[in-house]
Write a protein that holds these residues in place. Structure first.
Motif, mmCIF file in Angstrom:
data_model
loop_
_atom_site.group_PDB
_atom_site.id
_atom_site.type_symbol
_atom_site.label_atom_id
_atom_site.label_comp_id
_atom_site.label_asym_id
_atom_site.label_seq_id
_atom_site.Cartn_x
_atom_site.Cartn_y
_atom_site.Cartn_z
ATOM 1 N N VAL A 103 4.222 -3.722 12.935
ATOM 2 C CA VAL A 103 4.804 -3.348 12.016
ATOM 3 C C VAL A 103 4.884 -1.715 11.762
ATOM 4 C CG1 VAL A 103 4.524 -5.556 10.425
ATOM 5 C CG2 VAL A 103 3.261 -3.771 10.108
ATOM 6 N N GLU A 104 4.422 -0.938 12.938
ATOM 7 C CA GLU A 104 3.667 0.397 12.824
ATOM 8 C C GLU A 104 4.591 1.263 13.122
ATOM 9 O OE1 GLU A 104 1.847 1.299 16.498
ATOM 10 O OE2 GLU A 104 2.864 0.168 17.565
ATOM 11 N N HIS A 105 6.227 0.918 13.082
ATOM 12 C CA HIS A 105 7.012 2.099 13.004
ATOM 13 C C HIS A 105 7.858 1.344 11.549
ATOM 14 C CE1 HIS A 105 6.273 3.155 17.293
ATOM 15 N NE2 HIS A 105 6.886 1.610 17.855
ATOM 16 N N CYS A 106 7.724 0.437 10.921
ATOM 17 C CA CYS A 106 7.784 0.023 9.473
ATOM 18 C C CYS A 106 6.469 -0.684 8.876
ATOM 19 C CB CYS A 106 9.221 -0.457 9.430
ATOM 20 S SG CYS A 106 10.299 -0.534 8.024
ATOM 21 N N ARG A 107 5.265 0.109 7.698
ATOM 22 C CA ARG A 107 4.905 -0.451 7.503
ATOM 23 C C ARG A 107 5.521 -1.925 6.691
ATOM 24 N NH1 ARG A 107 -0.316 4.272 7.577
ATOM 25 N NH2 ARG A 107 1.246 4.584 9.568
ATOM 26 N N TYR A 108 6.639 -1.049 6.342
ATOM 27 C CA TYR A 108 6.897 -2.155 4.478
ATOM 28 C C TYR A 108 7.204 -2.900 4.720
ATOM 29 C CZ TYR A 108 6.183 2.361 2.192
ATOM 30 O OH TYR A 108 5.738 3.358 2.130
ATOM 31 N N ALA A 109 7.525 -3.734 6.423
ATOM 32 C CA ALA A 109 8.450 -4.873 6.430
ATOM 33 C C ALA A 109 7.497 -5.766 6.163
ATOM 34 C CB ALA A 109 8.641 -4.823 8.455
ATOM 35 N N TRP A 175 -3.210 -1.537 1.207
ATOM 36 C CA TRP A 175 -4.431 -0.483 1.378
ATOM 37 C C TRP A 175 -3.743 0.578 3.100
ATOM 38 C CZ3 TRP A 175 -6.589 2.595 5.032
ATOM 39 C CH2 TRP A 175 -7.819 3.238 4.303
ATOM 40 N N TRP A 176 -2.777 0.103 3.649
ATOM 41 C CA TRP A 176 -2.030 0.734 4.281
ATOM 42 C C TRP A 176 -0.937 1.110 3.819
ATOM 43 C CZ3 TRP A 176 0.182 -1.003 9.766
ATOM 44 C CH2 TRP A 176 0.161 -0.429 10.863
ATOM 45 N N PHE A 177 -0.104 0.610 3.423
ATOM 46 C CA PHE A 177 0.905 1.155 2.580
ATOM 47 C C PHE A 177 0.932 2.584 1.987
ATOM 48 C CE2 PHE A 177 2.845 -3.109 1.945
ATOM 49 C CZ PHE A 177 3.372 -3.114 3.116
ATOM 50 N N GLU A 178 -0.516 2.595 0.957
ATOM 51 C CA GLU A 178 -1.076 3.517 0.539
ATOM 52 C C GLU A 178 -1.971 4.994 1.073
ATOM 53 O OE1 GLU A 178 -3.619 2.226 -2.152
ATOM 54 O OE2 GLU A 178 -1.361 0.323 -3.419
ATOM 55 N N HIS A 179 -2.042 4.605 2.412
ATOM 56 C CA HIS A 179 -2.546 5.144 4.033
ATOM 57 C C HIS A 179 -1.856 5.589 5.048
ATOM 58 C CE1 HIS A 179 -5.463 4.045 0.408
ATOM 59 N NE2 HIS A 179 -6.144 4.932 0.713
ATOM 60 N N PRO A 180 -0.354 5.811 4.925
ATOM 61 C CA PRO A 180 0.394 6.343 5.987
ATOM 62 C C PRO A 180 -0.282 7.382 7.114
ATOM 63 C CG PRO A 180 1.221 7.547 4.326
ATOM 64 C CD PRO A 180 -0.377 6.557 2.986
ATOM 65 N N ASP A 181 -1.538 7.992 6.572
ATOM 66 C CA ASP A 181 -1.858 9.243 8.151
ATOM 67 C C ASP A 181 -2.452 7.815 8.647
ATOM 68 O OD1 ASP A 181 -3.753 8.146 5.639
ATOM 69 O OD2 ASP A 181 -5.343 9.660 6.618
ATOM 70 N N GLN A 182 -3.067 6.502 8.038
ATOM 71 C CA GLN A 182 -3.482 5.790 9.065
ATOM 72 C C GLN A 182 -2.772 5.307 10.427
ATOM 73 O OE1 GLN A 182 -7.624 5.182 8.907
ATOM 74 N NE2 GLN A 182 -6.848 7.641 8.033
ATOM 75 N N SER A 183 -3.764 5.354 11.325
ATOM 76 C CA SER A 183 -2.775 5.086 12.593
ATOM 77 C C SER A 183 -2.675 3.189 12.754
ATOM 78 C CB SER A 183 -3.122 5.668 13.811
ATOM 79 O OG SER A 183 -4.815 5.152 14.343
ATOM 80 N N THR A 184 -2.437 2.788 13.742
ATOM 81 C CA THR A 184 -2.486 1.152 14.391
ATOM 82 C C THR A 184 -4.178 0.577 14.425
ATOM 83 O OG1 THR A 184 -0.304 0.259 14.387
ATOM 84 C CG2 THR A 184 -1.850 -0.765 15.539
ATOM 85 N N ALA A 185 -4.565 2.177 15.975
ATOM 86 C CA ALA A 185 -5.839 2.228 16.224
ATOM 87 C C ALA A 185 -6.322 2.407 15.281
ATOM 88 C CB ALA A 185 -5.850 2.900 16.877
ATOM 89 N N MET A 187 -6.601 1.601 12.067
ATOM 90 C CA MET A 187 -6.805 0.721 11.284
ATOM 91 C C MET A 187 -7.192 -0.521 11.244
ATOM 92 S SD MET A 187 -5.519 0.981 8.209
ATOM 93 C CE MET A 187 -5.290 -0.889 7.210
ATOM 94 N N THR A 188 -7.413 -0.857 12.633
ATOM 95 C CA THR A 188 -8.310 -2.127 13.512
ATOM 96 C C THR A 188 -9.115 -1.769 14.264
ATOM 97 O OG1 THR A 188 -5.948 -1.954 15.398
ATOM 98 C CG2 THR A 188 -7.759 -2.751 16.068
ATOM 99 N N ALA A 189 -9.765 -0.588 14.001
ATOM 100 C CA ALA A 189 -11.054 0.055 14.253
ATOM 101 C C ALA A 189 -11.566 -0.225 13.110
ATOM 102 C CB ALA A 189 -11.449 1.752 15.187
ATOM 103 N N ARG A 190 -11.176 0.310 11.422
ATOM 104 C CA ARG A 190 -11.771 0.095 10.247
ATOM 105 C C ARG A 190 -12.097 -1.102 10.278
ATOM 106 N NH1 ARG A 190 -11.955 3.411 7.217
ATOM 107 N NH2 ARG A 190 -10.265 5.590 8.355
ATOM 108 N N CYS A 191 -10.428 -2.241 9.870
ATOM 109 C CA CYS A 191 -11.383 -3.191 9.928
ATOM 110 C C CYS A 191 -11.726 -4.124 11.030
ATOM 111 C CB CYS A 191 -9.817 -4.330 10.203
ATOM 112 S SG CYS A 191 -8.664 -3.679 8.940
ATOM 113 N N ALA A 192 -12.348 -3.435 12.202
ATOM 114 C CA ALA A 192 -13.343 -4.285 12.849
ATOM 115 C C ALA A 192 -14.895 -3.823 12.006
ATOM 116 C CB ALA A 192 -13.587 -4.024 14.332
#
Length: 201
Positions: A103-109, A175-185, A187-192
């Motif tokens: 969903v990185e190109h449309c996080r609202y999916a 949370w990602w919807f509210e922080h659009p500056d966060q990339s997929t990479a 977010m992955t690192a943050r969750c890890a």
């Protein structure tokens, strides 16, 4: 997801046109919710007419169902493909990474499948439940394997962990919807990092 401009509305194949409409509609429905989106709004963003949308999808409900099948299949397939480390603590990170990437190109999916304003019954609810149940079943299987590996066979523990996981994923996506500056990479690192700190990653 790609948005369609007003130019180039002719000479587009039906398959491409449907995909373009769905791309726009997924973002509209995911961002605003089913109840607050009109076919007119989708048509305006896609640069086409309302009758064209109706000719392809019959109704607003039909358009929503098409969006659900589109994003639901992508998410279910990506989560299924991330099960190579199923049963290990790394599986949670793999699953979240798969969702982020999808969903990185449309996080609202993600929100299209988890819209609280949908009617409680009918074709839309049936379509949503189909994919929710698929995703939930994969989450439950992962939780069961993780607990089994730890020697925990308490069915209530399994049920609780599955519920925690399902709600946690939705919370992460919101949370990602509210922080659009966060990339997929990122977010992955943050969750890890968080899962590691909690002793589950």
């Amino acid at each position: 997801m790609r948005l369609m401009g007003k130019a180039g509305t002719k000479g587009v194949s039906r398959v491409d046109r449907e995909r373009q409409i769905i791309d726009v509609a997924v973002e509209e429905f995911g961002r605003h919710g089913y109840a607050r989106v009109s076919v007119a709004a989708v048509a305006a963003r896609a640069g086409i007419s309302k009758p064209l949308i109706y000719s392809y999808f019959d109704s607003k409900d039909g358009l929503y169902v098409a969006c659900v099948h589109h994003v639901g299949a992508l998410l279910a397939d990506s989560v299924a493909a991330a099960r190579s480390r199923s049963g290990s603590t790394a599986h949670a990170v793999d699953t979240l990474t798969a969702i982020f990437t999808t969903v990185e190109h449309c996080r609202y999916a993600w929100a299209v499948l988890y819209d609280p304003a949908l009617p409680p019954a009918g074709e839309m609810r049936d379509a949503v439940n189909l994919y929710r149940e698929r995703l939930s079943a994969m989450g439950a299987a992962g939780a069961a394997q993780l607990l089994a590996g730890a020697g925990d066979d308490d069915p209530l523990d399994h049920d609780l962990l599955n519920h925690v996981w399902q709600h946690a994923v939705t919370a992460v996506m919101r949370w990602w919807f509210e922080h659009p500056d966060q990339s997929t990479a990122e977010m992955t690192a943050r969750c890890a990092r968080l899962l590691t700190a909690l002793g589950t990653g």
